[in-house]
Design a protein around this motif. Structure first.
Motif, PDB file in Angstrom:
ATOM      1  N   SER A 171      39.915  46.678  26.702  1.00 41.01           N
ATOM      2  CA  SER A 171      41.183  46.545  25.960  1.00 41.01           C
ATOM      3  C   SER A 171      42.123  47.696  26.309  1.00 41.01           C
ATOM      4  CB  SER A 171      40.949  46.590  24.441  1.00 41.01           C
ATOM      5  OG  SER A 171      40.002  45.656  24.051  1.00 41.01           O
ATOM      6  N   LYS A 172      41.555  48.903  26.297  1.00 39.06           N
ATOM      7  CA  LYS A 172      42.394  50.073  26.601  1.00 39.06           C
ATOM      8  C   LYS A 172      42.923  49.993  28.033  1.00 39.06           C
ATOM      9  CE  LYS A 172      42.703  55.079  26.795  1.00 39.06           C
ATOM     10  NZ  LYS A 172      42.388  56.377  26.199  1.00 39.06           N
ATOM     11  N   GLN A 173      42.047  49.622  28.950  1.00 38.49           N
ATOM     12  CA  GLN A 173      42.467  49.530  30.356  1.00 38.49           C
ATOM     13  C   GLN A 173      43.570  48.489  30.529  1.00 38.49           C
ATOM     14  OE1 GLN A 173      39.335  48.597  33.158  1.00 38.49           O
ATOM     15  NE2 GLN A 173      40.808  48.523  34.854  1.00 38.49           N
ATOM     16  N   ALA A 174      43.403  47.339  29.851  1.00 37.50           N
ATOM     17  CA  ALA A 174      44.401  46.271  30.000  1.00 37.50           C
ATOM     18  C   ALA A 174      45.769  46.738  29.500  1.00 37.50           C
ATOM     19  CB  ALA A 174      43.950  45.030  29.238  1.00 37.50           C
ATOM     20  N   VAL A 175      45.788  47.386  28.335  1.00 35.71           N
ATOM     21  CA  VAL A 175      47.076  47.821  27.775  1.00 35.71           C
ATOM     22  C   VAL A 175      47.679  48.937  28.639  1.00 35.71           C
ATOM     23  CG1 VAL A 175      48.207  48.911  25.793  1.00 35.71           C
ATOM     24  CG2 VAL A 175      46.516  47.092  25.423  1.00 35.71           C
ATOM     25  N   HIS A 176      46.885  49.949  28.949  1.00 38.64           N
ATOM     26  CA  HIS A 176      47.432  51.099  29.695  1.00 38.64           C
ATOM     27  C   HIS A 176      47.876  50.698  31.099  1.00 38.64           C
ATOM     28  CE1 HIS A 176      46.680  54.908  27.372  1.00 38.64           C
ATOM     29  NE2 HIS A 176      46.110  54.010  26.600  1.00 38.64           N
ATOM     30  N   ASP A 177      46.979  50.047  31.845  1.00 39.90           N
ATOM     31  CA  ASP A 177      47.321  49.714  33.227  1.00 39.90           C
ATOM     32  C   ASP A 177      48.390  48.619  33.259  1.00 39.90           C
ATOM     33  OD1 ASP A 177      45.394  51.514  33.751  1.00 39.90           O
ATOM     34  OD2 ASP A 177      43.992  50.167  34.753  1.00 39.90           O
ATOM     35  N   GLY A 178      48.302  47.675  32.297  1.00 39.94           N
ATOM     36  CA  GLY A 178      49.276  46.581  32.259  1.00 39.94           C
ATOM     37  C   GLY A 178      50.691  47.077  31.999  1.00 39.94           C
ATOM     38  N   MET A 179      50.831  48.112  31.165  1.00 41.38           N
ATOM     39  CA  MET A 179      52.164  48.656  30.859  1.00 41.38           C
ATOM     40  C   MET A 179      52.855  49.228  32.093  1.00 41.38           C
ATOM     41  SD  MET A 179      52.956  48.400  27.577  1.00 41.38           S
ATOM     42  CE  MET A 179      54.113  49.701  27.198  1.00 41.38           C
ATOM     43  N   GLU A 180      52.068  49.563  33.108  1.00 43.58           N
ATOM     44  CA  GLU A 180      52.629  50.146  34.341  1.00 43.58           C
ATOM     45  C   GLU A 180      53.070  49.070  35.326  1.00 43.58           C
ATOM     46  OE1 GLU A 180      52.686  53.592  34.830  1.00 43.58           O
ATOM     47  OE2 GLU A 180      51.990  53.705  32.754  1.00 43.58           O
ATOM     48  N   GLN A 181      52.782  47.786  35.005  1.00 37.50           N
ATOM     49  CA  GLN A 181      53.022  46.715  35.982  1.00 37.50           C
ATOM     50  C   GLN A 181      54.044  45.715  35.453  1.00 37.50           C
ATOM     51  OE1 GLN A 181      49.217  44.938  36.871  1.00 37.50           O
ATOM     52  NE2 GLN A 181      48.197  46.927  36.928  1.00 37.50           N
ATOM     53  N   SER A 237      51.686  40.414  37.071  1.00 39.86           N
ATOM     54  CA  SER A 237      50.473  41.094  37.555  1.00 39.86           C
ATOM     55  C   SER A 237      49.690  41.696  36.380  1.00 39.86           C
ATOM     56  CB  SER A 237      50.789  42.135  38.631  1.00 39.86           C
ATOM     57  OG  SER A 237      51.756  43.011  38.172  1.00 39.86           O
ATOM     58  N   ALA A 238      50.410  42.070  35.316  1.00 44.03           N
ATOM     59  CA  ALA A 238      49.706  42.582  34.137  1.00 44.03           C
ATOM     60  C   ALA A 238      48.879  41.474  33.483  1.00 44.03           C
ATOM     61  CB  ALA A 238      50.713  43.162  33.140  1.00 44.03           C
ATOM     62  N   LEU A 239      49.435  40.270  33.451  1.00 42.70           N
ATOM     63  CA  LEU A 239      48.687  39.140  32.876  1.00 42.70           C
ATOM     64  C   LEU A 239      47.482  38.796  33.758  1.00 42.70           C
ATOM     65  CD1 LEU A 239      51.665  36.925  31.645  1.00 42.70           C
ATOM     66  CD2 LEU A 239      50.020  38.145  30.218  1.00 42.70           C
ATOM     67  N   ALA A 240      47.647  38.939  35.082  1.00 42.69           N
ATOM     68  CA  ALA A 240      46.513  38.692  35.987  1.00 42.69           C
ATOM     69  C   ALA A 240      45.417  39.736  35.743  1.00 42.69           C
ATOM     70  CB  ALA A 240      46.991  38.730  37.438  1.00 42.69           C
ATOM     71  N   LEU A 241      45.841  40.955  35.464  1.00 42.33           N
ATOM     72  CA  LEU A 241      44.864  42.008  35.147  1.00 42.33           C
ATOM     73  C   LEU A 241      44.094  41.640  33.879  1.00 42.33           C
ATOM     74  CD1 LEU A 241      43.691  44.952  35.372  1.00 42.33           C
ATOM     75  CD2 LEU A 241      45.650  45.689  33.991  1.00 42.33           C
ATOM     76  N   GLU A 242      44.821  41.160  32.872  1.00 42.40           N
ATOM     77  CA  GLU A 242      44.161  40.749  31.620  1.00 42.40           C
ATOM     78  C   GLU A 242      43.121  39.667  31.901  1.00 42.40           C
ATOM     79  OE1 GLU A 242      46.014  39.799  27.448  1.00 42.40           O
ATOM     80  OE2 GLU A 242      45.709  37.914  28.528  1.00 42.40           O
ATOM     81  N   THR A 243      43.506  38.653  32.716  1.00 43.89           N
ATOM     82  CA  THR A 243      42.572  37.555  33.034  1.00 43.89           C
ATOM     83  C   THR A 243      41.322  38.104  33.719  1.00 43.89           C
ATOM     84  OG1 THR A 243      44.479  36.128  33.336  1.00 43.89           O
ATOM     85  CG2 THR A 243      42.382  35.301  34.176  1.00 43.89           C
ATOM     86  N   PRO A 251      38.432  56.690  29.186  1.00 43.22           N
ATOM     87  CA  PRO A 251      38.258  55.228  29.115  1.00 43.22           C
ATOM     88  C   PRO A 251      38.034  54.685  27.712  1.00 43.22           C
ATOM     89  CG  PRO A 251      36.322  56.284  30.063  1.00 43.22           C
ATOM     90  CD  PRO A 251      37.325  57.355  29.899  1.00 43.22           C
ATOM     91  N   VAL A 252      37.911  55.565  26.725  1.00 40.56           N
ATOM     92  CA  VAL A 252      37.669  55.124  25.338  1.00 40.56           C
ATOM     93  C   VAL A 252      38.891  55.471  24.469  1.00 40.56           C
ATOM     94  CG1 VAL A 252      35.172  55.426  25.541  1.00 40.56           C
ATOM     95  CG2 VAL A 252      36.588  57.333  24.717  1.00 40.56           C
TER      96      VAL A 252
END
Ligand code: CAA
Length: 257
Positions: A210-220, A224-230, A97-98
């Protein structure tokens, strides 16, 4: 006593893992992968962890690939098990997670390049050499290279490297986006120290988010990635860290995270 294949040093929430098989240019064998996975299983549970740095012992090599001596006589089933162990371990590194920083001092070939590709940051010495030379050995990359390399540098450059097996220098690695920074070898350690201190000094929950948003968002897909960021942005406002960070700005002082 068995050989200690990974050295662990910790300071202020930053854990440094040094793969240490200098006589084999830190090649990844089963012993290294087993120990690395064990350490990562411990690290992924720790809430106080701020950053991880992974490197190779000595100044000649980060990791010169999977251990060819160990692989040479493997059957297809054994090769599959070896690759599965490596893929699982490298995925654990990627999903810590880091932020994870690869400190690449010298050879970064085959499985070494595949290990670096799973890191969030790659800092290379100016004498570093990168490549996926597996075709020269009659195989293909088996530790994620055919998949993470095109995602990092694009399919054309990935196919160039994987099908020719050619080696590239640090400047070319920088140009194609394989690494974030190239430093003179004498300045590499100081730079890594500065970088990890910077990562560790920022709001830890914000860095993780930040890491979670970039990593998980790249898979979507984008919406839905923008919703994850919000969602993660809003989540930041639920903790003390945002209050401290923004109060410190208004009060013209440094935040204390
Ligand atoms: N596995 C096992 N041993 C290795 C190794 C590897 N990947 N790379 C280097 N070594 C060993 C050498 O055999 C040598 O051992 P000895 O002293 O016992 O002979 C020692 O490390 C030093 O290496 P060299 O004498 O070859 O050093 P050099 O400076 O002349 O050359 C090098 C350095 C160009 C990195 C060269 O060692 C080399 O080409 N290594 C292999 C690189 C490679 O092909 N990596 C990919 C492996 S396959 C893979 O990783 C598959 C995958 O995707 C999972």
């Amino acid at each position: 006593m068995s050989e200690k294949v990974i050295e662990v040093v910790e300071s202020s929430g930053v854990v440094r893992l040094t793969i240490s098989r200098p006589k084999a240019l830190n090649a990844l064998n089963s012993a290294v992968l087993t120990e690395l996975e064990r350490l990562l299983c411990e690290l992924e549970q720790r809430n106080d962890l701020r950053a991880v740095l992974i490197t190779g012992a000595g100044e000649k090599s980060f990791v010169a690939g999977a251990d060819i001596t160990e692989m040479k006589d493997k059957t297809p089933e054994e090769a599959r098990a070896f690759a599965s162990q490596a893929l699982r371990t490298i995925k654990r590194l990627e999903t810590l997670p880091v932020p994870v920083v690869a400190l690449v001092n010298g050879f970064c070939l085959g499985g070494g390049c595949e290990l670096a590709l799973a890191c969030d940051w790659a800092v290379a010495s100016d004498n570093a050499v990168f490549g996926q030379p597996e075709v020269l050995l009659g195989v293909i990359p088996g530790f994620g290279g055919t998949q993470r390399l095109p995602r990092r540098v694009g399919p054309a450059m990935a196919l160039d490297l994987v099908t020719t097996g050619r080696k590239i220098d640090a400047q070319e690695a920088l140009r194609i986006g394989l690494v974030n920074r190239v430093m003179p070898q004498a300045e590499l350690e100081a730079y890594a120290d500065e970088l990890t201190k910077q990562l560790a000094g920022n709001g830890p929950q914000a860095v993780r988010a930040s890491k979670q948003a970039v990593h998980d968002g790249m898979e979507q897909e984008l919406d839905s990635a923008l919703a994850l960021e919000t969602a993660l942005f809003a989540f930041c406002f639920a903790g003390e860290e945002q209050k401290e960070g923004m109060s410190a700005f208004v009060e013209k002082r440094k935040p204390n995270f």
